[in-house]
Each structure stands twice: as structure tokens, then as C-alpha cells.
Design a protein around this motif. Structure first.
Motif, PDB file in Angstrom:
ATOM      1  N   GLU A 188      10.458  -9.985   2.832  1.00 17.73           N
ATOM      2  CA  GLU A 188      10.643  -9.522   4.295  1.00 17.73           C
ATOM      3  C   GLU A 188       9.373  -8.284   4.162  1.00 17.73           C
ATOM      4  O   GLU A 188       8.735  -8.139   5.253  1.00 17.73           O
ATOM      5  CB  GLU A 188      11.840  -8.962   4.909  1.00 17.73           C
ATOM      6  N   LYS A 189       9.756  -7.383   3.354  1.00 14.28           N
ATOM      7  CA  LYS A 189       9.196  -5.967   3.251  1.00 14.28           C
ATOM      8  C   LYS A 189       7.787  -6.100   2.900  1.00 14.28           C
ATOM      9  O   LYS A 189       7.063  -5.369   3.374  1.00 14.28           O
ATOM     10  CB  LYS A 189      10.005  -5.158   2.360  1.00 14.28           C
ATOM     11  N   LYS A 190       7.804  -6.857   1.707  1.00 12.45           N
ATOM     12  CA  LYS A 190       6.617  -6.899   0.810  1.00 12.45           C
ATOM     13  C   LYS A 190       5.484  -7.583   1.738  1.00 12.45           C
ATOM     14  O   LYS A 190       4.078  -7.368   1.665  1.00 12.45           O
ATOM     15  CB  LYS A 190       6.661  -7.955  -0.240  1.00 12.45           C
ATOM     16  N   ALA A 191       5.689  -8.385   2.772  1.00 11.13           N
ATOM     17  CA  ALA A 191       4.908  -9.053   3.853  1.00 11.13           C
ATOM     18  C   ALA A 191       3.902  -7.914   4.510  1.00 11.13           C
ATOM     19  O   ALA A 191       2.742  -8.180   4.843  1.00 11.13           O
ATOM     20  CB  ALA A 191       5.669  -9.755   4.758  1.00 11.13           C
ATOM     21  N   HIS A 192       4.613  -6.776   4.457  1.00  8.63           N
ATOM     22  CA  HIS A 192       3.881  -5.573   5.561  1.00  8.63           C
ATOM     23  C   HIS A 192       2.985  -4.994   4.519  1.00  8.63           C
ATOM     24  O   HIS A 192       2.086  -4.013   4.657  1.00  8.63           O
ATOM     25  CB  HIS A 192       4.881  -4.620   6.081  1.00  8.63           C
ATOM     26  N   ALA A 193       2.911  -5.468   3.090  1.00 10.26           N
ATOM     27  CA  ALA A 193       2.043  -4.493   2.002  1.00 10.26           C
ATOM     28  C   ALA A 193       0.586  -4.794   2.166  1.00 10.26           C
ATOM     29  O   ALA A 193       0.402  -5.964   2.736  1.00 10.26           O
ATOM     30  CB  ALA A 193       2.737  -4.725   0.759  1.00 10.26           C
ATOM     31  N   PHE A 194      -0.079  -3.871   1.610  1.00  5.91           N
ATOM     32  CA  PHE A 194      -1.564  -4.339   1.822  1.00  5.91           C
ATOM     33  C   PHE A 194      -1.966  -4.717   0.129  1.00  5.91           C
ATOM     34  O   PHE A 194      -1.209  -4.439  -0.752  1.00  5.91           O
ATOM     35  CB  PHE A 194      -2.477  -3.171   2.018  1.00  5.91           C
ATOM     36  N   PRO A 195      -2.986  -5.364   0.058  1.00 10.93           N
ATOM     37  CA  PRO A 195      -3.335  -5.888  -1.486  1.00 10.93           C
ATOM     38  C   PRO A 195      -3.318  -4.868  -2.419  1.00 10.93           C
ATOM     39  O   PRO A 195      -2.855  -5.249  -3.533  1.00 10.93           O
ATOM     40  CB  PRO A 195      -4.677  -6.658  -1.185  1.00 10.93           C
ATOM     41  N   HIS A 196      -3.880  -3.893  -2.258  1.00 15.12           N
ATOM     42  CA  HIS A 196      -4.003  -2.903  -3.154  1.00 15.12           C
ATOM     43  C   HIS A 196      -2.630  -2.384  -3.760  1.00 15.12           C
ATOM     44  O   HIS A 196      -2.359  -1.818  -4.751  1.00 15.12           O
ATOM     45  CB  HIS A 196      -4.918  -1.563  -2.641  1.00 15.12           C
ATOM     46  N   GLU A 197      -1.452  -2.552  -2.735  1.00 14.56           N
ATOM     47  CA  GLU A 197      -0.220  -2.276  -3.321  1.00 14.56           C
ATOM     48  C   GLU A 197       0.284  -3.122  -4.391  1.00 14.56           C
ATOM     49  O   GLU A 197       1.603  -3.163  -4.498  1.00 14.56           O
ATOM     50  CB  GLU A 197       0.586  -1.768  -1.987  1.00 14.56           C
ATOM     51  N   MET A 198      -0.159  -4.116  -4.496  1.00 18.53           N
ATOM     52  CA  MET A 198       0.384  -5.143  -5.395  1.00 18.53           C
ATOM     53  C   MET A 198      -0.290  -5.449  -6.685  1.00 18.53           C
ATOM     54  O   MET A 198      -1.312  -5.065  -6.842  1.00 18.53           O
ATOM     55  CB  MET A 198       0.419  -6.650  -4.501  1.00 18.53           C
ATOM     56  N   SER A 199       0.557  -5.964  -7.482  1.00 22.98           N
ATOM     57  CA  SER A 199      -0.034  -6.152  -8.869  1.00 22.98           C
ATOM     58  C   SER A 199      -0.764  -7.498  -8.952  1.00 22.98           C
ATOM     59  O   SER A 199      -0.708  -8.152  -7.870  1.00 22.98           O
ATOM     60  CB  SER A 199       1.352  -6.197 -10.000  1.00 22.98           C
TER      61      SER A 199
END
Lengths: 344, 331, 398, 330
Positions: free
Chosen positions: A150-161
Motif C-alpha cells: 500500500e505504502k510502497k506503491a507511492h514510492a519512486f523507483p530511486h527509493e527502491m533496491s
């Protein structure tokens, strides 16, 4: 093992994709044939520049300028993809067939939320309203094992491993339950422990959805653990094709053998590794005859003249085993047996 | 095919690394205060024996490359000591440092950026001798030709420029350049990971041959465990800036004591479909160096984590003869 | 984020102050200036007395030492005696010199030079009382003009020119964006096509063309030649006509009507537009080509997006990120960059004002314009950085 | 057996070794417009180099009564031809154009050389040693780069031209500059001042470029390799950084040539550059502009060479950039 008398979901015949550069015509893919059966994973293995990635891009018709598909047929769901209009092809991509790439982080658009990027698949192919598409996207992210989707869907690609980004790519690719998934070196850029996670995920989703997969990699280990059948590519052509057990138990082509001998295997320590001398040929000026002949130990040992003049055909050399080598070609069968005998 | 384990009759330590530290800081805020500190190398100690190959494996960002660079002072360390034959190279400067540096060379991962594109490769190979004023021009040239042949290239290649070589050939040139100074110790920083499979074995074989011929000592840094197993005598495993396990190759592979090593070993795909293993799949991602977990750094991903692991970092000690590990399971 | 903006604002004030000091020193330290002409008259027939000179020097504040002068220009202080708690501070510190002692000395090369060697009469803080002083440029008071509009506030001068410049540059910026972005995108998308080939060649010519020559060519082609051939023509300069004029085939145009002003706008606007379209569209094209090579564009295509969406949604947003810099920085050049165009077309804007002020040594006017430019520049930098955080999620300031 | 196969040399052999510069030239030749531009510029330089021999008239030779002659007019008395006509004082425009070209091109060339040298030095030091020096230098550079440059150029050259002795210039330099531009020492001072102004603001971009190159080169492993072999800062800068940074610096210089030709012309055009009677393309343009109502061809005479030079140097820079593109395999 899948039953091979089923109708293949994908049939590639005589595919040729060439790049027209200033220095000359690069024959990146030069007469590739293979079939992909329902639910199976076909491994496409080879070194860099052998044409495995271009083959996959050609299937999606995503080869850009200066590349061009110059010949061949690609049959998928009863249609020859190469004769479809661009609009028909667009409707196919991401819907019936989809693809994941080697660099998951750069393959996601840096300026959009990952939820939006996944949801986009639903809005373009299914015309779902925004809210509904977003909910579906979150559901998918959850399915591919993104914690706190739910929360991660709002993340941008650079915030992911890298591992998480590849999960997002997989979610996007499998969103509409496609018949065909092309995975182009999906784990190469990832760490070993993350690679294991992604391999497990692809296998699990394949079981769940029954998707047929073309797995492109240079890592024989990944092939051995994931693929049902393997095609080995060299200099724009398939040189050997067999089931995974058959290929690893009885490799025919001197290139395949060399490849297997040249990698260190965990737990099997050898003094020296085998070596394929020289390097991959220039795809503009291909060698005469068999493309592997200049580096082929077997040719030198057996002093075969024909290899230098004529390129062999991909012929059946065993049950479900194809090989492109004069040692195994009809007339030369005896020599092949001789080799086999020597090898044992 | 398995060769007998190499035995060291005289186990002399050529390199001793003691409490090596390298911290990176991020500054921020109105007064540019230090906001967070990433311990890329955190209190690492190990020895390298004369003539052996010590493999150093770990996932990206675990600090293995930083260790190699700090040992040569290509990056200035935050703390600790590195002894070469008993001399602490962090205390040296000027001529004395240069004299020791000749004995310690490095081979890099990227075959494309490791050679100056505007220098013929012969010049690149001779550069080290020029800098250190070793020999006459003629002697330098002869030496260059000698090492060029040693790595399987021809004399006339000396006049060519890097762009005329393939990746594998460039890596050979990189080896020749390191070799030209007649070093005793070479750090191989991922020397084959940028190469194609069939080229990897060419380079690995050359490295082995040269070690035999010149009695070289290697620190072999890589992320590929199969390659490390193939070439190393002893192997150290790193996780988030610390060494978690170090043992003889066979010991490590057949009797891994740290859960991370076990997971790493089981995660490596084996190119043989006949082998079926039970895989230990680690959950989650590698945490950031700037925000490492408390206690044992591996505990959030560890399948065997106990309460103690959450609070206190385990000591790194010799659990069995020659087998070091840092895990509460062994205490 | 607020902390970041606060830090940036402090930095910005610093930068503006430094640039103010630098330009002030440059203009005021150098010999010459408004006194040059007077000195010659004095030597000539001695028409001007020493008292006159002192009066004029006081008028231009040239009798004050530079730091004092600068401080009065910047913040409007000191204005007179400084009294704190009944005592007067610095009462006996000279802050300037009313009548310098000049002496002819032979320098090392053997030439005779006039040098200031001492002071007959010092200026003190109390002498400042009653002198006219601005409220300081920091409070928006630019002081009085020396020459162009003698004794009138510089702000009047600027306010009368500002709308003209905004009109000219605003219009051409708008047109350039409307033309440049689509042209650049289209050319990039159709790389290697005939359109792309012609377009890039023209854009290359356009960006290599010096503005002043281009402006003159425009006047020649659209004003002088057609006028002499009896064809419809455009006025070659100024913002509006003084009396009514007849343009063949179009008719009589009354001065200062909308038609008249539009006629006058066309040439300078086209000149500026073509020059920026050429460079902006080249920039967009390059940045678009770069983006089209990226992995995520391939992903968008593999997802099944139509090419139009791939370009407009996935590629363009990324390609515009570096473009923002260029557009934002065209704001300060509102005041600086238009010097040539405004001069050629006699356009009564800020650029031409600056040009005139420099030519006439009207330093307060030149200083005011430079100061405004510096302020705009630092504001533009801040805007650019803030816009970046809006359009590029990878950038977050703290 | 393995050793035997290892020794089969199967390296991709090239017919002959090719140095990177030769490779660059081979690629440059493919850019037709750049090659043409190079040719045009060579011809222009040659013409101005032999200005004295080629120009039919003296630079300030005035024939009374011959004002505003049309191009191709013949002096009746002497039979000499004014190829491009004469100006308001009766001076031969063709001759003035050649002398002006010599001055304009020399000013641009010297400005490029000086600004590149300053820029490369400062950029290299700033990038290699870093720290607060780097920080300070780069903040200054950035600030000047964000401010529109024309107002600054104008104000500095206006100040300097009013006080020509403000900056002491060694006599021998003035004489040298005078020889280069066929000017008297007194006149040469003006030109030298303009060069200083142009170079004084022009080194900023070169410095930024060089610093960027040094920073990226510093991360290249061949620099680390040199360090590992014991090389010091000077060795690395001279042997590795500068040769590798040369390519973009040269591209930058050729584009700057175009900028300087235009900037000098703009200054002179606005009256803040080199002053009449010394001819430059810029002040000739500004002088002829006044008469274009009656003689519309006049501004073309000095305007076209400015445009031509700007275009040619842009093409040359473009060609060089293509030839040196790091994306291409080198």
C-alpha cells in the motif's frame, strides 16, 4: 518435462535482425528458429553480442533504428507478428506478451510513482478507471512480495533496491496474465541472495499462471536451475538446442562443451579451467563457414576442412536434441561418434 | 580431478591487516554537521600468507572493494594498520612508501577504464617503471616485452592503443602492467566479473600460472563464489563492512559456520540440473551501510536469529583451528 | 525543506551583496566618470571655479570615501552625525575630502601624472546632514539619475522602460516555447528523416547567426527593401510611431494604436524568437534523443503504450528536466540579454537604457540595472532548484 | 593439451595500429560541412595573414570625393578598382575588410588561447585538489556564468576603454600584438584590452569543463592504477589528465572561437569595443548600418564574414565533437 506434442505458443522461423551501421551491416540475429511450448521455460544462453537480447526485442518488435528485422516469421497466438500493423502490435505488448529487463532500476521511469507505472498497464489495455487500476496495482505488488505494498506503491523507483525494482517490473509484466514472458537477464544485475529470491518468484508465478517464459542469460547455473529447454546461441545463430537435462548431460557442440568447461563450479575444484581461445567474432565480418570454426578445438584436432568453408545446418542429433556442427551432421556422423568416444 | 589442498610449510604472513576502518560521512543541515556515518570497512583484521590467495567475497556494497583500495592507500583509511612484511604502510610516506608500493599492485574490474585510452599499451606497462625509475629505457622495454608475452600477447601489441583490444585482452594488459613492477602481492579487484564466461577462464588460468611462476600472493576480491572457490586457498566472507567468516577454502565450503555463508553458498545456481539442493532463501534486502541494524548486522535476515543477536554484535574469533567466524551460534 | 530555503535565502543575500560591492567598485574606483569633462573646461579658460568643482563633487558624492558612499547607496546611511546615548560617535573621523591637493609628479616612466597627495578640507559626518540621500538600494530606492534624466529618480526611468521590455521578451519567450518544444520533439522523434535534416540545418544556422547581424538583415528584408519597392513593409525601429503613416496595401496607420504597436513589435519579436527557437529546440532535441535511449522508454513500449504516449508521457517529462534551467535563466536576461536587439530596433526597453547609461556614464542607472539583474539571477537559481524538486522526484533538499 | 590450445593466437588482428588522434581525424573527415568550414577558415586566415600583399589599398587611405562608391567602381584617375566600393570617408571597403579580419580573427584567436590556458589550469587544480579552494572557485565561476554576460562585458570594456592605462601591459607584448594585427602600439593597447576582457570572462566555461573532466578522470581506474604505481599529482595531471581532457577542450575552443568572433563584433558594434579608425568587422557593421537606407548592401559587407566565421567554427566544433564522441568506441 512438458509434453512436446502440444501446439507451441510461439514459433520463430528464420528470424534475421540486422543493424545497418556506418561501419557495415551487423548481423546480430541471423536465421534463428525455435518453438516455445505452453508453460515451459526456454533458456536462451550465450555470451555478450551473440544476439540473444536482439532476438527477444525482435519478438516484441522493439528493435530501434538502425536495427531492422529483415526476414523471418514469428507465429504467436495464430498470427505472424511480423505482418501485424503497429497498432495491433501495440495491443499485443504488455498484454499478451511482456518483457522484463536486466537493469530494473533504470527500466522504471524515474519521475512516476511505481504504483502509477503498474496501474498504467490496466488503464491502457483494460480501460480501467484510475482508482480501480491503482487498487489492482497494489494487489499485484503484494503478489510479487513487496512488503507494505500500500505504502510502497507511492514510492519512486530511486527509493527502491534493485531486487524490489525487479519485483515491480515482474508485477507490471504479469499484470494481464500474458501467454509469453520474456526475461532478459533478469537477475544479472542483482546480488546472489537477491537473485535467488527473484528466481524463486519467477518459478512460482510461472506455476501459478502457466505463463511460457523465454529466459535469456549468460549464466549456465541460472539456466540449469530454471529452464526446461535450452538454446545456445553463438554469433547470431542457435548452435545447439536440447532439454536442460540432455544438454548438461550430453553437450554436443564444441562451443557448448567449451562453455561448460570454462566455468568454475562450486564444490568441484579443478586445477585449471578449460579455455575457448580467442574472442567472439566481429558480427560485421563473420568468419567463412562455421562461425565457431576459428576458435574450435575439435576442428583443429580433427583437422576438418569443411568447417572453414560451409556453415552447418541445425540438425537433429538425438531425441529432442539439435546441433549445428559438422561433427554431428549426417555425412560426418562417424567423426562425431569418434569425438564422443574420445570424450568419454 | 580434485587437487590436494595446498599445504604451507612455512606460513609467513606477508600482509597483516589490523582493525582497518574506513568511514564515509554525509553532511547536512544548516551548519553542514555530520548527519550520518557509513562504516564501509568496520574494524577488519586478517592476515595474508606469503604465496597464497586469499579470496574476499561479499555482495555489492559490503566494503570488499574499499578494503582493497585502503590497503594500497588509494583511499585514505579512517583507522587501523596494514603491515607489509612487518612495516605499517599507513605510517610511511615519500620514498619509503613508494618503495613498498612497488611490491603491492592492483588489477581492476573494468577493463575499459583501467587503461589510458591515449597511451599505447606498451607505454602503460612501462609507466610504473618510469615512475619508480627502475632500469634503463632498454631494460624497461625488455621487461615490458617480457610481461606482455607472459600474459599471452605479442610484441607488436605494445604499439597499439587500448581501443584496439577486446575486454579480455585489456584485462591481460592490466595484469602485465601490475606484473611489470615485479610485485610480490597483487590485489585482484573483481578481475573477471566484467568478462564473458569463455574469457573469464583465460584470465583465471593466467593468474594461476603467474602465481606459480613468480610465487605471487593474491588478495582476490569477487562477488562470484564459484570463481573465488576456484582460485583461493583461503576465503573471507564479508557482510556490511565486517568479515563474518574466514577459513580455508574446503573448510568454508563444506563446513560453513556462519548462516550468511550458508545462505550465500546455497543461493549460487549450480550449472548442473541433476544436482537438487534445498535452498536457504534470505528474506529482504541488504540494509544500508548508513543505517546498519543494531546487534549482529545480519540478524534481520538471519533464519537462526536469537534474542542475543538483536542486542549485541558477536565477536569475531577463531572458532576452530584456522577457521574464524562471528556468530553467536558458535559461542 | 524550509530550512533549505532559509539557508538559500541567506546565501542569496550574500551573493547579491558581493556582486553589488564588485560592480560598485568597478564603476566608482576607475578614474573618469562625470568629472572628466569638467576638468578639461577648468583647464581651458578657467570658467569653472574650484568651489564649483567642490560643489559638483559633493553633488555626485565624489567627495566621500568609497565605503561611505557605498553604504549610503546601499542602505541610505550614514545621513548625519551618529549619536548614541548623547555622545556623538566618529565625530572627528574624516569620511571624505572636499578639496584634494593635487600635484604633478613624474612617474617611473618619466611621464607627468596628476596625483592626489593630500586633503585641504575633510568631510565629516555632520556635513552629511541636509544632503539628499536615497533610502538605499536594498529598500528599492535606486537614487537619482546623473545624466539621462537628470535628478529624477532612477526608478521612474526603469518603470517607464520595464513594461516595454516585458512586452518584447515575454512575447518572444512565449512564442519560442510554443514553437521550440514541439519542433525539437518532432525532430528527435523523426531522427534521420528529411524533416529532421532540414530542421537541424536551419536550427544550426539560426544559432550560429549573430543577433546584431540578423536584426540588421531583418530590417533590410522586411523594412528597407520592400519600402523602396513600394510593397507592404514593417517599421524598422522604436515601439510606436510619432505620426500617422501609410503602408502600401494595408492602409494608413495612426500612431500609438494597437495596429501601430503590433507593427512595431513584429520585427524585434521575430528576431528574438528565431534566435531562441533555434537554440532551445536544438537543446530539446538533444535531450529528447538522450531520453529516448533510456531503458524506461523501452519499458514503456514493452508495456504496450502507443508511441504518442511513450513520447509525451514518459520521455518528454524527463527531457524537460534539464530544459528548465535554460528557460528559468532567460528571466534575468530580460534585462541583460536584450541589449543588442533593443539597440538595433531602437526599442525603448531596459537593455537600451543600460546601453545609453553606459555611454553617458550615468552610473546610478547602470548600477540599478546590474543590481536588478543580480537579484533576478539568484532568484532564478532558487526557482530552478525548487522547480527541480517538483518535476524530478530524485531531488530532495533538506 | 590446455596449454597448447592457449597458445593458439587468435587475437583479432588489425592491419596497422592507429593512434587515437588519427582515428579522430578519420572520423572528422566524414563530416563534410566541417571539412568545408575548415577549408574556408584556412583560406580566411591566409588572406588576413597576407593582408599587406592582398589588400589593394592602405587601411586608412582616403581618396577625396570617392565617398560611397558602389562595389566594383573604378577610380577614374588611377584606374584602381574598389572591389566592394568605399565608405563614407572614401576608404576602400575591401581593403579595410581584410585588415579588420586580421584584427578580429587575431583577437578571437588570442582570447581563445589565453582563456583556454587559464581555464585548463584553474579547472585542473580545482578538480584535482578539491577542498575549499575548489569550492570557492566554482561558486565564483557559477555566479558569473548565471549572470547574463553581455552587460558585464560591456561595463568592463567601457571602464577599461575610458582608462586605458588602468591595467599595465608590458611594452613588448603591445609591440608583439601590434605586429600580429598590423597596428601601431598605441592602437594595439585597445585590442589587447579587448582580448583581456574577452579572455577574462571566457575562461569560466573552460575551467568548468576541465574540472568536470578531471573529476570524471579521477574516478577512472587508470588514474588509480598510476597512483598504485606511485605516481604523484603532477605526473597524473600531465601524463593522464591533460592528454585525456584535450579532446573536449579542443571542441570547446573551436566553439569559443565562434563566440569570441561574435562577442568582439558585438562589443565593437555597440561602440564599446575597438574604436574607429581601427577597422574591425563589428565597428564596420555599426558604421555601415547608418547608411543602409540608401545603400542596403553596405551592412552585408562586414556582416557576412562575421556570420561565416561563426558558422564555420560552429561546424568545425560540431565535427570535432562527433569525431571525439566518447559514446563511440575509441
Amino acid at each position: 518435462m512438458k509434453i512436446q506434442n502440444e501446439q507451441p505458443v510461439l514459433t520463430v522461423r528464420n528470424l534475421k535482425t540486422h543493424f545497418f551501421t556506418e561501419d557495415g551491416v551487423v548481423k546480430a540475429v541471423d536465421g534463428v528458429d525455435f518453438d516455445l511450448y505452453p508453460g515451459e521455460i526456454l533458456g536462451l544462453v550465450g555470451e555478450s553480442g551473440c544476439g540473444k537480447s536482439v532476438t527477444s526485442l525482435s519478438i516484441l518488435r522493439l528493435v530501434g533504428v538502425p536495427g531492422k528485422i529483415v526476414d523471418g516469421e514469428i507465429w504467436f497466438e495464430g498470427k505472424n507478428l511480423l505482418s501485424l500493423t503497429e497498432n495491433e502490435m501495440v495491443a499485443m505488448r504488455g498484454n499478451r506478451m511482456s518483457m522484463i529487463f536486466q537493469q530494473p532500476q533504470t527500466s522504471l521511469n524515474p519521475v512516476y510513482k511505481i504504483g502509477d507505472q503498474v496501474a498504467e498497464v490496466f488503464t491502457i489495455h483494460k480501460n480501467l478507471p484510475k482508482k480501480e487500476a491503482w487498487d489492482k496495482a497494489v494487489e499485484l505488488l503484494h503478489l510479487v512480495g513487496i512488503p507494505d505494498a500500500e505504502k510502497k506503491a507511492h514510492a519512486f523507483p530511486h527509493e527502491m533496491s534493485g531486487g524490489q525494482a525487479q519485483r515491480v517490473m515482474i508485477a507490471m509484466a504479469l499484470a494481464l496474465n500474458p501467454t509469453l514472458l520474456i526475461a532478459d537477464e533478469p537477475t544479472t544485475a542483482l546480488d546472489v541472495t537477491i537473485q535467488a529470491q527473484i528466481m524463486d518468484l519467477i518459478l512460482e508465478l510461472r506455476e501459478k499462471m502457466g505463463t511460457s517464459v523465454i529466459l535469456i542469460t549468460h549464466d549456465l547455473g541460472v539456466i540449469a536451475e530454471m529452464a526446461d529447454r535450452v538454446a545456445v546461441m553463438y554469433a547470431g545463430q542457435i548452435v545447439e538446442q536440447a532439454t536442460v537435462q540432455e544438454l548438461f548431460a550430453r553437450p554436443h557442440h564444441p562451443y557448448t562443451k567449451g562453455l561448460m568447461g570454462s566455468i568454475p563450479v562450486l564444490g568441484k575444484v579443478t586445477r585449471r579451467l578449460e579455455v575457448i581461445p580467442g574472442s567472439v567474432p566481429n558480427l560485421i565480418n563473420l568468419p567463412q563457414g562455421c562461425r565457431f570454426s576459428p576458435r574450435c578445438k575439435a576442428r583443429i584436432e580433427q583437422s576438418l576442412e569443411i568447417c572453414l568453408h560451409e556453415n552447418p545446418m541445425l540438425v537433429e542429433t538425438g531425441s529432442n536434441h539439435l546441433c549445428r556442427c559438422w561433427l554431428y551432421d549426417g555425412q560426418m556422423k562417424s567423426a562425431g561418434d569418434l569425438m564422443e568416444a574420445n570424450h568419454e | 580431478m580434485n587437487e590436494p589442498l595446498k599445504t604451507h610449510t612455512a606460513r609467513m604472513e606477508l600482509i597483516q591487516v589490523r582493525n582497518l576502518k574506513k568511514y564515509y560521512t554525509i553532511r547536512g543541515g544548516f551548519f553542514q554537521r555530520i548527519k550520518s556515518c557509513g562504516k564501509a570497512v568496520d574494524n577488519v583484521s586478517f592476515d595474508i600468507f606469503d604465496g597464497e590467495t586469499l579470496g574476499l567475497v561479499g555482495e555489492s556494497g559490503c566494503g570488499k572493494t574499499t578494503i582493497g583500495r585502503t590497503m594500497l592507500r588509494l583511499i585514505e583509511p579512517t583507522g587501523g594498520e596494514v603491515y607489509y612484511e612487518g612495516n605499517n604502510i599507513f605510517n610511511l610516506s615519500g620514498g619509503a612508501l613508494q618503495a613498498i608500493r612497488r611490491n603491492m599492485q592492483i588489477i581492476f574490474q573494468d577493463p575499459f577504464s583501467s587503461l589510458d585510452p591515449r597511451m599505447p599499451v606498451g607505454e602503460s606497462i612501462m609507466e610504473g617503471m618510469r615512475i619508480n625509475r627502475i632500469g634503463t629505457r632498454k631494460e624497461q622495454f625488455d621487461m615490458m616485452i617480457d610481461v606482455l608475452r607472459k600474459v599471452g600477447l605479442e610484441d607488436y601489441h605494445a604499439r597499439r592503443y587500448p581501443h584496439e583490444f577486446s575486454g579480455g585482452q585489456r584485462q591481460r594488459i592490466g595484469i602485465a602492467r601490475a606484473l611489470a613492477l615485479r610485485p610480490r602481492f597483487i590485489i585482484c579487484d573483481e578481475p573477471v566479473s566484467a568478462l564473458d564466461v569463455s574469457i573469464q577462464s583465460q584470465v583465471l588460468n593466467i593468474l594461476k600460472d603467474l602465481q606459480e611462476e613468480y610465487g605471487l600472493t593474491y588478495l582476490f576480491i569477487a562477488h562470484n563464489l564459484s570463481v573465488v572457490e576456484h582460485i583461493s586457498d583461503r576465503v573471507a566472507v564479508m557482510y556490511l563492512g565486517k568479515i563474518v567468516e574466514l577459513a580455508h577454502r574446503a573448510e568454508l565450503f563444506y563446513n560453513p559456520l556462519h548462516p550468511y555463508t550458508q545462505a550465500l553458498l546455497s543461493a549460487i545456481p549450480i550449472p548442473d540440473p541433476a544436482v537438487k539442493r534445498k535452498r536457504i532463501t534470505l528474506k529482504g534486502d541488504v540494509p544500508s551501510l548508513f543505517n546498519p541494524p543494531k546487534g549482529c548486522r545480519f540478524h534481520p535476515r538471519c533464519p537462526f536469529a536469537k534474542d542475543q543477536c538483536l542486542v549485541e554484535a558477536p565477536p569475531y574469533r577463531e572458532v576452530q583451528k584456522g577457521h574464524f567466524a562471528a556468530c553467536w551460534l558458535n559461542e | 525543506m524550509l530550512g533549505y530555503i532559509a539557508r538559500r535565502l541567506v546565501q542569496m543575500v550574500g551573493v547579491v551583496l558581493i556582486s553589488a560591492v564588485a560592480t560598485y567598485a568597478l564603476l566608482n574606483l576607475a578614474p573618469g566618470g562625470p568629472m572628466t569633462g569638467l576638468r578639461q573646461q577648468q583647464q581651458g579658460r578657467n570658467r569653472i571655479t574650484a568651489a564649483d568643482i567642490a560643489r559638483i563633487r559633493a553633488y555626485y558624492e565624489l567627495d566621500l570615501y568609497l565605503p561611505v558612499r557605498f553604504s549610503r547607496w546601499l542602505i541610505g546611511h550614514p545621513r548625519g552625525p551618529i549619536t548614541v546615548g548623547g555622545t556623538e560617535w566618529f565625530a572627528n573621523t574624516p569620511i571624505g575630502c572636499r578639496q584634494p591637493i593635487e600635484k604633478n609628479v613624474r612617474n617611473e616612466k618619466g611621464k607627468i601624472e596628476t596625483k592626489v597627495v593630500g586633503c585641504n578640507e575633510n568631510v565629516y559626518l555632520r556635513d552629511l546632514e541636509g544632503r539628499k540621500v536615497s533610502r538605499g538600494i536594498l529598500l528599492g530606492d535606486f537614487g537619482a539619475s546623473w545624466k539621462l534624466l537628470r535628478d529624477r529618480p532612477v526608478s521612474d526611468l526603469i518603470m517607464s522602460r520595464l513594461p516595454k521590455t516585458i512586452e518584447l521578451i515575454g512575447l518572444s519567450t512565449l512564442l519560442s516555447l510554443l514553437l521550440g518544444i514541439p519542433l525539437g520533439i518532432y525532430s528527435a522523434v523523426k531522427q534521420y528523416s528529411r524533416f529532421d535534416y532540414i530542421f537541424t540545418s536551419l536550427a544550426f544556422l539560426g544559432s550560429a547567426m549573430p543577433t546584431f547581424f540578423f536584426g540588421i538583415l531583418m530590417i533590410l528584408v522586411f523594412s528597407i527593401l520592400p519600402k523602396s519597392a513600394g510593397l507592404p513593409y514593417l517599421p524598422p525601429g522604436s515601439a510606436s510611431a510619432v505620426r500617422e503613416y501609410v503602408v502600401p496595401l494595408i492602409g494608413t496607420i495612426q500612431p500609438d494604436t494597437i495596429a501601430d504597436r503590433l507593427m512595431h513589435l513584429v520585427l524585434p519579436v521575430i528576431t528574438l524568437t528565431i534566435v531562441s527557437v533555434a537554440s532551445w529546440s536544438r537543446f530539446i532535441r538533444a535531450s529528447m534523443l538522450e531520453v529516448l535511449r533510456q531503458d524506461y522508454v523501452r519499458t514503456a513500449r514493452a508495456k504496450g503504450l502507443k508511441e504518442k504516449l511513450v513520447i509525451l508521457k514518459h520521455a518528454l517529462r524527463n527531457a524537460l528536466i534539464p530544459f528548465v534551467t535554460i528557460v528559468v535563466f532567460s528571466i534575468p536576461s530580460l534585462f541583460g540579454g536584450a541589449i543588442i536587439t533593443e539597440t538595433i530596433f531602437s526599442w525603448p526597453g531596459m537593455g537600451r537604457l543600460y546601453f545609453l547609461a553606459l555611454g553617458d556614464s550615468d552610473f546610478p542607472v547602470a548600477m540599478a540595472i546590474l543590481f536588478i539583474t543580480a537579484v533576478l539571477t539568484v532568484i532564478a537559481t532558487l526557482i530552478r532548484d525548487l522547480v527541480y524538486t517538483l518535476i524530478d522526484p530524485r531531488i530532495r533538499y533538506s | 593439451m590446455a596449454a597448447q590450445v592457449d597458445s593458439i593466437s587468435l587475437l583479432n588482428d588489425y592491419p596497422k595500429e592507429e593512434s587515437p588522434w588519427r582515428l579522430v581525424f578519420r572520423r572528422f573527415r566524414k563530416h563534410k560541412l566541417a571539412m568545408i568550414s575548415l577549408g574556408v577558415m584556412l583560406v580566411l586566415f591566409l588572406i588576413t595573414l597576407f593582408a599587406r600583399q592582398i589588400a589593394p589599398f592602405e587601411v586608412d587611405e582616403i581618396t577625396v570625393g570617392n565617398y560611397f562608391l558602389k562595389p566594383g567602381s573604378v577610380q577614374e584617375a588611377t584606374g584602381r578598382v574598389h572591389l566592394l566600393g568605399t565608405d563614407n570617408l572614401g576608404r576602400d571597403l575591401f581593403s579595410r575588410l581584410i585588415y579588420a579580419g586580421r584584427i578580429s580573427l587575431t583577437v578571437a584567436l588570442l582570447s581563445v588561447v589565453i582563456s583556454s590556458i587559464i581555464g585548463v589550469t584553474i579547472g585542473a587544480i580545482s578538480g584535482y585538489y578539491g577542498g575549499w579552494v575548489d569550492n570557492l572557485l566554482m561558486r565564483i565561476v557559477e555566479f558569473f556564468l548565471t549572470i547574463p554576460s553581455l552587460p558585464i562585458l560591456l561595463i568592463i570594456s567601457a571602464m577599461l576603454l575610458k582608462n586605458q592605462d588602468a591595467i599595465p601591459i608590458p611594452q613588448f607584448l603591445l609591440e608583439l600584438a601590434g605586429k600580429l594585427m598590423l597596428l601601431e602600439v598605441r592602437e594595439a593597447r585597445q585590442a589587447v584590452l579587448i582580448i583581456l576582457v574577452l579572455a577574462g570572462l571566457g575562461w569560466l566555461t573552460s575551467a568548468q569543463l576541465m574540472r568536470g573532466m578531471v573529476l570524471s578522470l579521477r574516478n577512472q581506474t587508470f588514474v588509480e592504477a598510476a597512483k598504485a604505481m606511485g605516481a604523484g599529482g603532477a605526473w597524473i595531471i600531465l601524463r593522464h589528465m591533460i592528454p585525456n581532457a584535450m579532446a573536449p577542450i579542443i571542441v570547446d575552443a573551436s566553439l569559443n572561437m565562434a563566440n569570441y568572433v561574435v562577442a568582439e563584433a558585438a562589443l565593437s558594434f555597440l561602440g564599446f569595443g575597438i574604436q574607429e579608425p581601427i577597422p574591425t568587422w563589428g565597428n564596420m557593421l555599426s558604421a555601415t548600418q547608418a547608411y543602409m537606407l540608401d545603400m542596403p548592401w553596405l551592412p552585408l559587407i562586414p556582416g557576412l564574414p562575421i556570420f561565416l566565421c561563426s558558422l564555420a567554427f560552429n561546424y568545425i566544433g560540431d565535427g570535432l565533437r562527433d569525431a571525439l564522441d566518447p559514446r563511440l568506441k575509441l
